[in-house]
Design a protein around this motif. Structure first.
Motif, PDB file in Angstrom:
ATOM      1  N   PHE A 147       0.833  -1.203   0.000  1.00 38.76           N
ATOM      2  CA  PHE A 147       0.000   0.000   0.000  1.00 38.76           C
ATOM      3  C   PHE A 147       0.868   1.254   0.000  1.00 38.76           C
ATOM      4  O   PHE A 147       0.664   2.178  -0.806  1.00 38.76           O
ATOM      5  CB  PHE A 147      -0.929  -0.039   1.220  1.00 38.76           C
ATOM      6  CG  PHE A 147      -1.700   1.229   1.465  1.00 38.76           C
ATOM      7  CD1 PHE A 147      -2.393   1.867   0.435  1.00 38.76           C
ATOM      8  CD2 PHE A 147      -1.749   1.799   2.730  1.00 38.76           C
ATOM      9  CE1 PHE A 147      -3.113   3.038   0.673  1.00 38.76           C
ATOM     10  CE2 PHE A 147      -2.466   2.960   2.974  1.00 38.76           C
ATOM     11  CZ  PHE A 147      -3.143   3.580   1.928  1.00 38.76           C
ATOM     12  N   LEU A 148       1.880   1.284   0.860  1.00 39.72           N
ATOM     13  CA  LEU A 148       2.739   2.473   0.949  1.00 39.72           C
ATOM     14  C   LEU A 148       3.595   2.645  -0.302  1.00 39.72           C
ATOM     15  O   LEU A 148       3.895   3.764  -0.706  1.00 39.72           O
ATOM     16  CB  LEU A 148       3.626   2.400   2.193  1.00 39.72           C
ATOM     17  CG  LEU A 148       2.864   2.455   3.531  1.00 39.72           C
ATOM     18  CD1 LEU A 148       3.819   2.436   4.698  1.00 39.72           C
ATOM     19  CD2 LEU A 148       1.967   3.686   3.603  1.00 39.72           C
ATOM     20  N   GLU A 149       3.930   1.544  -0.915  1.00 36.69           N
ATOM     21  CA  GLU A 149       4.711   1.620  -2.161  1.00 36.69           C
ATOM     22  C   GLU A 149       3.852   2.172  -3.304  1.00 36.69           C
ATOM     23  O   GLU A 149       4.308   2.937  -4.138  1.00 36.69           O
ATOM     24  CB  GLU A 149       5.194   0.201  -2.509  1.00 36.69           C
ATOM     25  CG  GLU A 149       6.153   0.136  -3.688  1.00 36.69           C
ATOM     26  CD  GLU A 149       6.441  -1.319  -4.070  1.00 36.69           C
ATOM     27  OE1 GLU A 149       6.570  -1.572  -5.281  1.00 36.69           O
ATOM     28  OE2 GLU A 149       6.505  -2.180  -3.176  1.00 36.69           O
ATOM     29  N   TRP A 150       2.588   1.817  -3.319  1.00 42.15           N
ATOM     30  CA  TRP A 150       1.699   2.194  -4.427  1.00 42.15           C
ATOM     31  C   TRP A 150       0.973   3.517  -4.229  1.00 42.15           C
ATOM     32  O   TRP A 150       0.531   4.141  -5.191  1.00 42.15           O
ATOM     33  CB  TRP A 150       0.611   1.119  -4.606  1.00 42.15           C
ATOM     34  CG  TRP A 150       1.099  -0.226  -5.014  1.00 42.15           C
ATOM     35  CD1 TRP A 150       2.282  -0.523  -5.642  1.00 42.15           C
ATOM     36  CD2 TRP A 150       0.417  -1.480  -4.812  1.00 42.15           C
ATOM     37  NE1 TRP A 150       2.365  -1.884  -5.849  1.00 42.15           N
ATOM     38  CE2 TRP A 150       1.244  -2.498  -5.351  1.00 42.15           C
ATOM     39  CE3 TRP A 150      -0.798  -1.844  -4.243  1.00 42.15           C
ATOM     40  CZ2 TRP A 150       0.885  -3.845  -5.334  1.00 42.15           C
ATOM     41  CZ3 TRP A 150      -1.158  -3.182  -4.215  1.00 42.15           C
ATOM     42  CH2 TRP A 150      -0.325  -4.168  -4.755  1.00 42.15           C
ATOM     43  N   PHE A 151       0.803   3.964  -2.969  1.00 41.91           N
ATOM     44  CA  PHE A 151      -0.131   5.064  -2.709  1.00 41.91           C
ATOM     45  C   PHE A 151       0.310   6.371  -3.362  1.00 41.91           C
ATOM     46  O   PHE A 151       1.470   6.754  -3.313  1.00 41.91           O
ATOM     47  CB  PHE A 151      -0.303   5.291  -1.204  1.00 41.91           C
ATOM     48  CG  PHE A 151      -1.361   6.330  -0.909  1.00 41.91           C
ATOM     49  CD1 PHE A 151      -2.706   6.009  -0.988  1.00 41.91           C
ATOM     50  CD2 PHE A 151      -1.014   7.640  -0.590  1.00 41.91           C
ATOM     51  CE1 PHE A 151      -3.683   6.965  -0.757  1.00 41.91           C
ATOM     52  CE2 PHE A 151      -1.988   8.599  -0.341  1.00 41.91           C
ATOM     53  CZ  PHE A 151      -3.319   8.251  -0.424  1.00 41.91           C
ATOM     54  N   ASP A 152      -0.656   7.057  -3.972  1.00 44.15           N
ATOM     55  CA  ASP A 152      -0.450   8.434  -4.463  1.00 44.15           C
ATOM     56  C   ASP A 152      -1.796   9.144  -4.427  1.00 44.15           C
ATOM     57  O   ASP A 152      -2.824   8.539  -4.128  1.00 44.15           O
ATOM     58  CB  ASP A 152       0.155   8.445  -5.874  1.00 44.15           C
ATOM     59  CG  ASP A 152      -0.718   7.717  -6.888  1.00 44.15           C
ATOM     60  OD1 ASP A 152      -1.946   7.596  -6.654  1.00 44.15           O
ATOM     61  OD2 ASP A 152      -0.193   7.270  -7.927  1.00 44.15           O
ATOM     62  N   LEU A 153      -1.772  10.430  -4.701  1.00 43.89           N
ATOM     63  CA  LEU A 153      -3.017  11.205  -4.657  1.00 43.89           C
ATOM     64  C   LEU A 153      -3.752  11.178  -5.996  1.00 43.89           C
ATOM     65  O   LEU A 153      -4.871  11.668  -6.086  1.00 43.89           O
ATOM     66  CB  LEU A 153      -2.722  12.661  -4.256  1.00 43.89           C
ATOM     67  CG  LEU A 153      -2.032  12.862  -2.908  1.00 43.89           C
ATOM     68  CD1 LEU A 153      -1.867  14.352  -2.610  1.00 43.89           C
ATOM     69  CD2 LEU A 153      -2.799  12.181  -1.777  1.00 43.89           C
ATOM     70  N   ASP A 154      -3.117  10.596  -7.018  1.00 40.42           N
ATOM     71  CA  ASP A 154      -3.722  10.624  -8.361  1.00 40.42           C
ATOM     72  C   ASP A 154      -4.783   9.545  -8.550  1.00 40.42           C
ATOM     73  O   ASP A 154      -5.530   9.580  -9.517  1.00 40.42           O
ATOM     74  CB  ASP A 154      -2.637  10.460  -9.441  1.00 40.42           C
ATOM     75  CG  ASP A 154      -1.619  11.591  -9.381  1.00 40.42           C
ATOM     76  OD1 ASP A 154      -2.040  12.717  -9.031  1.00 40.42           O
ATOM     77  OD2 ASP A 154      -0.427  11.352  -9.637  1.00 40.42           O
ATOM     78  N   HIS A 155      -4.829   8.575  -7.627  1.00 37.02           N
ATOM     79  CA  HIS A 155      -5.809   7.499  -7.790  1.00 37.02           C
ATOM     80  C   HIS A 155      -6.861   7.498  -6.682  1.00 37.02           C
ATOM     81  O   HIS A 155      -7.435   6.467  -6.355  1.00 37.02           O
ATOM     82  CB  HIS A 155      -5.088   6.135  -7.872  1.00 37.02           C
ATOM     83  CG  HIS A 155      -4.290   5.995  -9.133  1.00 37.02           C
ATOM     84  ND1 HIS A 155      -2.987   6.437  -9.237  1.00 37.02           N
ATOM     85  CD2 HIS A 155      -4.633   5.510 -10.352  1.00 37.02           C
ATOM     86  CE1 HIS A 155      -2.555   6.212 -10.474  1.00 37.02           C
ATOM     87  NE2 HIS A 155      -3.530   5.653 -11.161  1.00 37.02           N
ATOM     88  N   LEU A 156      -7.087   8.682  -6.111  1.00 38.56           N
ATOM     89  CA  LEU A 156      -8.182   8.820  -5.147  1.00 38.56           C
ATOM     90  C   LEU A 156      -9.492   8.884  -5.910  1.00 38.56           C
ATOM     91  O   LEU A 156      -9.582   9.542  -6.941  1.00 38.56           O
ATOM     92  CB  LEU A 156      -7.993  10.092  -4.310  1.00 38.56           C
ATOM     93  CG  LEU A 156      -6.802  10.093  -3.344  1.00 38.56           C
ATOM     94  CD1 LEU A 156      -6.595  11.486  -2.758  1.00 38.56           C
ATOM     95  CD2 LEU A 156      -6.997   9.075  -2.221  1.00 38.56           C
ATOM     96  N   GLY A 157     -10.508   8.187  -5.400  1.00 37.14           N
ATOM     97  CA  GLY A 157     -11.804   8.142  -6.100  1.00 37.14           C
ATOM     98  C   GLY A 157     -12.593   9.424  -5.924  1.00 37.14           C
ATOM     99  O   GLY A 157     -12.466  10.108  -4.909  1.00 37.14           O
ATOM    100  N   ARG A 158     -13.451   9.710  -6.892  1.00 35.21           N
ATOM    101  CA  ARG A 158     -14.259  10.949  -6.848  1.00 35.21           C
ATOM    102  C   ARG A 158     -15.650  10.720  -6.272  1.00 35.21           C
ATOM    103  O   ARG A 158     -16.340  11.669  -5.937  1.00 35.21           O
ATOM    104  CB  ARG A 158     -14.398  11.537  -8.253  1.00 35.21           C
ATOM    105  CG  ARG A 158     -13.107  12.151  -8.755  1.00 35.21           C
ATOM    106  CD  ARG A 158     -13.333  12.920 -10.047  1.00 35.21           C
ATOM    107  NE  ARG A 158     -12.141  13.667 -10.400  1.00 35.21           N
ATOM    108  CZ  ARG A 158     -12.148  14.784 -11.115  1.00 35.21           C
ATOM    109  NH1 ARG A 158     -13.284  15.280 -11.547  1.00 35.21           N
ATOM    110  NH2 ARG A 158     -11.022  15.408 -11.393  1.00 35.21           N
ATOM    111  N   SER A 159     -16.081   9.458  -6.232  1.00 38.08           N
ATOM    112  CA  SER A 159     -17.461   9.227  -5.760  1.00 38.08           C
ATOM    113  C   SER A 159     -17.447   8.639  -4.351  1.00 38.08           C
ATOM    114  O   SER A 159     -16.463   8.046  -3.922  1.00 38.08           O
ATOM    115  CB  SER A 159     -18.205   8.308  -6.726  1.00 38.08           C
ATOM    116  OG  SER A 159     -17.426   7.157  -6.972  1.00 38.08           O
ATOM    117  N   ALA A 160     -18.564   8.809  -3.649  1.00 37.12           N
ATOM    118  CA  ALA A 160     -18.670   8.347  -2.262  1.00 37.12           C
ATOM    119  C   ALA A 160     -18.485   6.832  -2.193  1.00 37.12           C
ATOM    120  O   ALA A 160     -18.980   6.099  -3.050  1.00 37.12           O
ATOM    121  CB  ALA A 160     -20.032   8.739  -1.697  1.00 37.12           C
TER     122      ALA A 160
END
Length: 461
Positions: A287-300
């Protein structure tokens, strides 16, 4: 590139639930994945609703999930002198002004605006402008301090979740940033904190979107550039309502008590609003290796307990038996049961059948406490027809070597001697020893009991 500095800034006005803690997980993960700093700040200025018990649950929940902070916890109530210092500086620079409009006058103004279909907002009565004559200062009234919002232009930011957001300044009225008793208000304190703590990225719930343009204008008035914002969509409960205490949300720490694993919770929460392709199950390190802000979802995202249990079961299966044993021992201790060195092997045998450590402790209990089969199982499996075979197996086990292979051989000999198939003998033996007809391989189960206990149980029939 500036070093990333993120923060989690909860208000201790109720216990922390999964919807709240996700707002800690993402800034923590972003700081960890970029080699940055994660700051914990407790926004406790709501004195009536804030409590130490709520602070304790925040700290305990974060500790359990392994969301360790590098700095803090900082408490806003301990920073009042700093806020007042900045307020005085803003007053000296003409960035704020006293407003003597009473609550009754504000209410009347709002009523008039709503009656004429206008957006209710402060009308700038006390805002000083060149050539403007202000009303006479009323006697005995302590003013609020209002921030002099820019009168025109737009305030805009590129939100990492929502994209470009622009608000016209004439849509925003002059925000109250200090109450009549001089205590500063939330939106002002947040900006001073984010400046002093050099926060570079603010990752928070989208219920704060409306605060953001006001906060950006205060940043700029203080000569500072605002941080990067990412406003996360709400987490909904299983009924599709916003997750909250009122709507039945549980404290984060309750999931610990119910036998969920911290890494499984991190995995599940990460997927409530972020994704890495189709990966469903992953470790904390991945998770820490992959995490970025570009793949945060837009829907609830919607919470689903069945899915959480499935994720937990996968982590449970993958976990080393010896690492699982202390967690199961803890659950057994709550029932007044002390485990022993067999527990690791017991976990290894039963973990594939379980979705929580509570369920696993339920199986382990039979090895340490007296369990009784149900009347229905007794009637179905403990029949007169099988009694001689069970007694014969007890005799053979009394003299067999106490290991899985020798126990298997004794079972096989008993089946042959009585012309029985495995289920006909295995089911009653399981019911007598474990209290249930369904268990893993019988020889493996019996080998984990003491010979004395098994022979005693079989002979009691």
């Amino acid at each position: 590139m500036t070093q990333v500095r993120t923060r989690f800034a909860p208000s201790p006005t109720g216990f922390i639930h999964l919807g709240n803690i996700r707002s800690a997980l993402y800034p923590w993960a972003f700081a960890r994945s970029t080699g940055g700093t994660f700051v914990l700040r407790i926004e406790d200025t709501d004195l009536e609703r804030s409590s130490q018990a709520a602070v304790d649950v925040i700290l305990e929940g974060m500790r359990w999930l392994g969301l360790d902070h590098d700095e803090g916890p900082f408490y806003q109530m301990q920073r009042m002198a700093r806020y007042k210092e900045v307020l005085a500086q803003m007053q000296a620079e003409g960035l704020v002004y006293p407003c003597y409009m009473s609550v009754a006058e504000l209410d009347a103004l709002r009523d008039r605006q709503m009656a004429s279909k206008e957006k209710p907002r402060y009308d700038g009565t006390w805002r000083p402008e060149p050539g403007k004559v202000l009303p006479p200062v009323p006697e005995g009234v302590r003013p609020v301090l209002r921030f002099r919002n820019p009168p025109d232009g737009v305030v805009a930011w590129d939100d990492k979740v929502k994209g470009r957001i622009e608000i016209r300044n004439d849509e925003l009225d002059d925000l109250v940033i200090a109450r009549p008793d001089g205590t500063p208000t939330y939106n002002f304190c947040v900006v001073v904190d984010d400046i002093d703590m050099a926060i570079t990225h603010v990752i928070r719930g989208d219920d704060h979107v409306n605060n953001t343009p006001r906060q950006i204008n205060i940043f700029r008035a203080l000569g500072k550039e605002p941080p990067v914002y990412a406003h996360l969509p709400t987490v909904l409960n299983e009924q599709g309502e916003k997750m909250s205490k009122r709507n039945g949300a549980k404290p984060v720490t309750q999931y610990r008590d119910e036998g969920f694993l911290p890494d499984a919770m991190v995995n599940y929460l990460a997927r409530l609003g972020w994704s890495h392709g189709d990966d469903e199950i992953f470790s904390r390190a991945q998770f820490l290796e992959w995490f970025d802000l570009d793949h945060l979802g837009r829907s609830a995202a919607q919470f689903d307990e069945a899915k959480l249990r499935w994720v937990n079961a996968q982590h449970l299966k993958a976990m080393a038996d010896e690492a699982l044993a202390p967690l199961v021992a803890e659950q057994l201790q709550r029932q007044g049961i002390e485990a022993d060195e067999r527990l690791g092997a017991i976990c290894g045998l039963f973990k594939d059948r379980c979705d929580t450590t509570v369920a696993l402790a339920g199986w382990a209990r039979a090895f340490y406490a007296d369990v009784q089969p149900s009347e229905a199982d007794r009637a179905q499996y403990l029949t007169d027809a099988v009694r001689p075979a069970v007694a014969d197996l007890a005799r053979r086990l009394e003299s067999a070597a106490w290991d899985k292979a020798s126990i298997a051989a004794a079972i096989k000999e008993t089946l042959a001697a009585h012309g029985l198939k495995m289920p006909a003998l295995a089911m009653p033996v399981r019911v007598l020893v474990m209290g249930t007809p369904q268990t893993p391989s019988l020889d493996a189960v019996l080998a984990l009991f003491t010979r004395k206990k098994v022979v005693e149980k079989l002979s009691s029939f």
